[in-house]
Design a protein around this motif. Structure first.
Motif, PDB file in Angstrom:
ATOM      1  N   SER A 296     -91.463 -52.055 -50.306  1.00 40.19           N
ATOM      2  CA  SER A 296     -91.649 -51.917 -51.762  1.00 40.19           C
ATOM      3  C   SER A 296     -91.063 -50.580 -52.227  1.00 40.19           C
ATOM      4  N   GLY A 297     -90.364 -50.653 -53.346  1.00 38.15           N
ATOM      5  CA  GLY A 297     -89.764 -49.456 -53.924  1.00 38.15           C
ATOM      6  C   GLY A 297     -88.447 -49.049 -53.294  1.00 38.15           C
ATOM      7  N   LYS A 298     -87.922 -49.858 -52.325  1.00 34.44           N
ATOM      8  CA  LYS A 298     -86.654 -49.526 -51.673  1.00 34.44           C
ATOM      9  C   LYS A 298     -85.612 -50.609 -51.950  1.00 34.44           C
ATOM     10  N   THR A 299     -84.356 -50.184 -51.884  1.00 36.19           N
ATOM     11  CA  THR A 299     -83.237 -51.127 -51.999  1.00 36.19           C
ATOM     12  C   THR A 299     -82.294 -50.891 -50.811  1.00 36.19           C
ATOM     13  N   TYR A 300     -82.067 -51.960 -50.035  1.00 38.69           N
ATOM     14  CA  TYR A 300     -81.198 -51.857 -48.856  1.00 38.69           C
ATOM     15  C   TYR A 300     -79.971 -52.760 -49.014  1.00 38.69           C
ATOM     16  N   GLN A 301     -78.903 -52.330 -48.360  1.00 38.48           N
ATOM     17  CA  GLN A 301     -77.682 -53.166 -48.294  1.00 38.48           C
ATOM     18  C   GLN A 301     -77.295 -53.328 -46.810  1.00 38.48           C
ATOM     19  N   ILE A 302     -77.158 -54.547 -46.382  1.00 33.06           N
ATOM     20  CA  ILE A 302     -76.772 -54.818 -44.986  1.00 33.06           C
ATOM     21  C   ILE A 302     -75.291 -54.470 -44.770  1.00 33.06           C
ATOM     22  N   LYS A 303     -75.011 -53.890 -43.579  1.00 28.18           N
ATOM     23  CA  LYS A 303     -73.617 -53.691 -43.178  1.00 28.18           C
ATOM     24  C   LYS A 303     -73.464 -54.139 -41.712  1.00 28.18           C
ATOM     25  N   TYR A 304     -72.285 -54.597 -41.359  1.00 19.79           N
ATOM     26  CA  TYR A 304     -72.053 -55.108 -39.996  1.00 19.79           C
ATOM     27  C   TYR A 304     -70.623 -54.772 -39.558  1.00 19.79           C
ATOM     28  N   ARG A 305     -70.405 -54.793 -38.261  1.00 20.87           N
ATOM     29  CA  ARG A 305     -69.059 -54.495 -37.710  1.00 20.87           C
ATOM     30  C   ARG A 305     -68.866 -55.257 -36.395  1.00 20.87           C
ATOM     31  N   PRO A 306     -67.602 -55.548 -36.028  1.00 23.09           N
ATOM     32  CA  PRO A 306     -67.339 -56.265 -34.770  1.00 23.09           C
ATOM     33  C   PRO A 306     -67.462 -55.330 -33.553  1.00 23.09           C
ATOM     34  N   LEU A 307     -67.968 -55.874 -32.444  1.00 24.42           N
ATOM     35  CA  LEU A 307     -68.047 -55.156 -31.167  1.00 24.42           C
ATOM     36  C   LEU A 307     -67.004 -55.740 -30.195  1.00 24.42           C
ATOM     37  N   TYR A 308     -66.254 -54.847 -29.548  1.00 28.79           N
ATOM     38  CA  TYR A 308     -65.172 -55.277 -28.647  1.00 28.79           C
ATOM     39  C   TYR A 308     -65.409 -54.730 -27.228  1.00 28.79           C
ATOM     40  N   THR A 309     -65.046 -55.546 -26.254  1.00 29.00           N
ATOM     41  CA  THR A 309     -64.923 -55.055 -24.868  1.00 29.00           C
ATOM     42  C   THR A 309     -63.466 -54.622 -24.656  1.00 29.00           C
ATOM     43  N   LYS A 310     -63.300 -53.374 -24.218  1.00 29.49           N
ATOM     44  CA  LYS A 310     -61.945 -52.839 -24.030  1.00 29.49           C
ATOM     45  C   LYS A 310     -61.512 -53.012 -22.570  1.00 29.49           C
ATOM     46  N   TYR A 311     -60.365 -53.682 -22.359  1.00 23.09           N
ATOM     47  CA  TYR A 311     -59.819 -53.915 -21.015  1.00 23.09           C
ATOM     48  C   TYR A 311     -58.523 -53.124 -20.816  1.00 23.09           C
ATOM     49  N   LYS A 312     -58.413 -52.525 -19.648  1.00 27.80           N
ATOM     50  CA  LYS A 312     -57.146 -51.910 -19.237  1.00 27.80           C
ATOM     51  C   LYS A 312     -56.415 -52.908 -18.331  1.00 27.80           C
ATOM     52  N   VAL A 313     -55.219 -53.319 -18.724  1.00 25.81           N
ATOM     53  CA  VAL A 313     -54.452 -54.341 -18.000  1.00 25.81           C
ATOM     54  C   VAL A 313     -53.151 -53.711 -17.497  1.00 25.81           C
ATOM     55  N   VAL A 314     -52.903 -53.855 -16.195  1.00 30.32           N
ATOM     56  CA  VAL A 314     -51.674 -53.315 -15.586  1.00 30.32           C
ATOM     57  C   VAL A 314     -50.815 -54.487 -15.113  1.00 30.32           C
ATOM     58  N   GLN A 315     -49.566 -54.513 -15.565  1.00 28.69           N
ATOM     59  CA  GLN A 315     -48.591 -55.506 -15.112  1.00 28.69           C
ATOM     60  C   GLN A 315     -47.624 -54.853 -14.123  1.00 28.69           C
ATOM     61  N   ARG A 316     -47.215 -55.614 -13.110  1.00 27.17           N
ATOM     62  CA  ARG A 316     -46.243 -55.103 -12.123  1.00 27.17           C
ATOM     63  C   ARG A 316     -45.065 -56.058 -12.034  1.00 27.17           C
ATOM     64  N   GLN A 317     -43.891 -55.484 -11.795  1.00 23.04           N
ATOM     65  CA  GLN A 317     -42.673 -56.284 -11.660  1.00 23.04           C
ATOM     66  C   GLN A 317     -42.482 -56.710 -10.207  1.00 23.04           C
ATOM     67  N   TYR A 318     -42.093 -57.970  -9.996  1.00 25.07           N
ATOM     68  CA  TYR A 318     -41.845 -58.529  -8.669  1.00 25.07           C
ATOM     69  C   TYR A 318     -40.434 -59.106  -8.614  1.00 25.07           C
ATOM     70  N   TYR A 319     -39.901 -59.169  -7.365  1.00 21.01           N
ATOM     71  CA  TYR A 319     -38.594 -59.805  -7.154  1.00 21.01           C
ATOM     72  C   TYR A 319     -38.783 -60.961  -6.189  1.00 21.01           C
ATOM     73  N   LYS A 320     -38.299 -62.137  -6.573  1.00 23.63           N
ATOM     74  CA  LYS A 320     -38.473 -63.346  -5.762  1.00 23.63           C
ATOM     75  C   LYS A 320     -37.123 -63.878  -5.335  1.00 23.63           C
ATOM     76  N   ILE A 321     -37.001 -64.185  -4.019  1.00 27.88           N
ATOM     77  CA  ILE A 321     -35.770 -64.755  -3.477  1.00 27.88           C
ATOM     78  C   ILE A 321     -36.127 -65.579  -2.247  1.00 27.88           C
ATOM     79  N   ASP A 322     -35.533 -66.747  -2.143  1.00 26.92           N
ATOM     80  CA  ASP A 322     -35.747 -67.650  -1.009  1.00 26.92           C
ATOM     81  C   ASP A 322     -37.231 -67.939  -0.782  1.00 26.92           C
TER      82      ASP A 322
END
Length: 349
Positions: A296-322
Motif C-alpha cells: 500500500s502506498g507504493k508503485t512498482y514497475q517490473i523489469k526483466y533481462r535475458p540471461l546467457y551462458t557464455k561459451y568459449k569455442v576453439v576451432q582447429r584446421q586439419y588436413y585430410k589425404i588418402d
C-alpha cells in the motif's frame, strides 16, 4: 762333366749307405773290397769312383746289383717324396659362384620389399619395383654379387687351366647363365607392382628437359570444433514491463524475442551452432511470466533481462589425404552467448 759328377755323388751315397747298413768302418770296408781307407773316403766324398771291377766285387760281397749303385735318382729324396702328401688346393670357385648367384636372385625380392615400404611410409613409390635394384643400397648387393661370380669364375679357370680363348668362353658362359637365372624373378617383380603405387619418380637431372611439377589435388583442409568451455553467465539489457500501485499485484505475461550472439574469430556459424545445439544470429520468441506484489502506498514497475551462458569455442584446421587427417597449428577462437532464462527485478516509482 756334370753327369759324371752326379754319378759319383750317387755312387758315394750308395757306398756310404752300404757301409752304414752293415755297421762297418772305412778301414773294415776297405779291407773287404781290397782297397785303402783313403780310397773309401774319396769314394764317399764323391771325389772319385771305384772302377767296374771293384763295383762287381761290392755287389757280390753285399748282395746288391751294380746297376742299382749306378742309378741317378737319389734314394733319400725318393723316400721323402713318398712320405710327403701333396698339397690340396682349396676350392673357392663353387662357394663364390653360389654366393653371387644367390645375391642376384634375392635382389628383385629386396626391391619388391623396398617398393612396399616406400608406399607405407611416404605414400609414393616407383611404378616398377626393379627400378630400386640400381639405387643404394640394392646396387651394392648387385655389385657384390657380380664380384663373387667373377671370383668364382677366376678360380674355376685357374683350376682348369687351358688357353685364354677357352677361359674367355667359360667366363662368358657362367655370366650368361647367371643373368638368365635372374631374369625370371626380375620379370615377375616387374609385372606385379604395388597396388597402391601412384607417383613415379622422375630424375630431373637426367636431361635438360623442364618438368612442371603438379601439386596433389586429392588432399584438402577443413576446420573442426576442437574444444568448447563454459565461461559462466552473462546478462542482457534490462527491458521494462508493466507497473502498478498498491496494495495489489503487478504481473507480466507476454512473449519477447532473444538472439544468441557470437563474437571473435571463426569460420562459419553452422559448425559452431551444430556443436552447441543452438541457433546463432536468429531471433527467437520466449515467454515472459512474472508477478510482483505491491504494498500500500507504493508503485512498482517490473523489469526483466535475458540471461546467457557464455561459451568459449576453439576451432582447429586439419588436413585430410588418402583417408587420414592430421591437425595443423592454425586455430580460431570465438565466444557464443546462449540464452537460457530471464532475470527479473523492479523499479520503485
Amino acid at each position: 762333366m756334370n753327369r759324371s759328377k752326379d754319378s759319383n755323388q750317387n755312387i758315394a751315397k750308395t757306398i756310404l749307405k752300404i757301409r752304414q747298413d752293415n755297421k762297418l768302418s772305412q778301414e773294415q770296408f776297405a779291407e773287404i773290397v781290397g782297397v785303402t781307407r783313403q780310397a773309401v773316403s774319396r769314394w764317399e766324398m764323391g771325389i772319385s769312383a771305384p772302377n767296374i771291377n771293384t763295383l762287381i766285387l761290392m755287389s757280390e760281397k753285399f748282395n746288391i746289383q751294380v746297376d742299382e749303385m749306378l742309378k741317378s735318382r737319389d734314394v733319400d729324396e725318393k723316400n721323402d717324396n713318398k712320405t710327403t702328401p701333396p698339397k690340396k688346393n682349396k676350392n673357392y670357385s663353387i662357394t663364390f659362384l653360389l654366393i653371387g648367384i644367390l645375391g642376384l636372385i634375392s635382389t628383385p625380392f629386396f626391391a619388391e620389399w623396398q617398393q612396399k615400404r616406400n608406399m607405407e611410409l611416404f605414400k609414393t613409390a616407383y611404378e616398377h619395383s626393379y627400378d630400386y635394384i640400381f639405387e643404394y643400397p640394392l646396387s651394392i648387393i648387385l655389385i657384390l654379387a657380380l664380384m663373387f661370380i667373377g671370383l668364382g669364375t677366376y678360380f674355376t679357370l685357374k683350376k682348369k687351366g687351358g688357353d685364354w680363348m677357352k677361359k674367355m668362353i667359360s667366363f662368358l658362359t657362367v655370366l650368361v647363365l647367371s643373368i638368365v637365372t635372374m631374369l625370371p624373378v626380375k620379370v615377375m617383380a616387374a609385372e606385379y607392382p604395388h597396388r597402391n603405387s601412384e607417383v613415379k619418380h622422375v630424375n630431373l637431372l637426367s636431361d635438360k628437359t623442364e618438368y612442371e611439377i603438379q601439386p596433389r589435388t586429392d588432399g584438402y583442409y577443413y576446420w573442426k570444433v576442437d574444444s568448447k568451455t563454459n565461461q559462466g553467465t552473462t546478462y542482457g539489457s534490462w527491458r521494462l514491463g508493466p507497473q502498478g500501485a498498491g496494495p495489489g499485484t503487478v504481473t507480466v505475461n507476454k512473449t519477447d524475442t532473444v538472439t544468441n550472439t557470437i563474437s571473435g574469430s571463426y569460420t562459419s556459424t553452422g559448425d559452431i551452432s551444430a556443436s552447441l545445439g543452438v541457433t546463432i544470429g536468429k531471433s527467437q520468441s520466449y515467454s515472459v511470466q512474472y508477478s510482483l506484489p505491491v504494498p500500500s502506498g507504493k508503485t512498482y514497475q517490473i523489469k526483466y533481462r535475458p540471461l546467457y551462458t557464455k561459451y568459449k569455442v576453439v576451432q582447429r584446421q586439419y588436413y585430410k589425404i588418402d583417408g587420414y587427417s592430421s591437425a595443423t597449428n592454425n586455430t580460431k577462437t570465438c565466444y557464443v552467448n546462449v540464452f537460457y532464462d530471464w532475470g527479473f527485478s523492479y523499479n520503485v516509482l
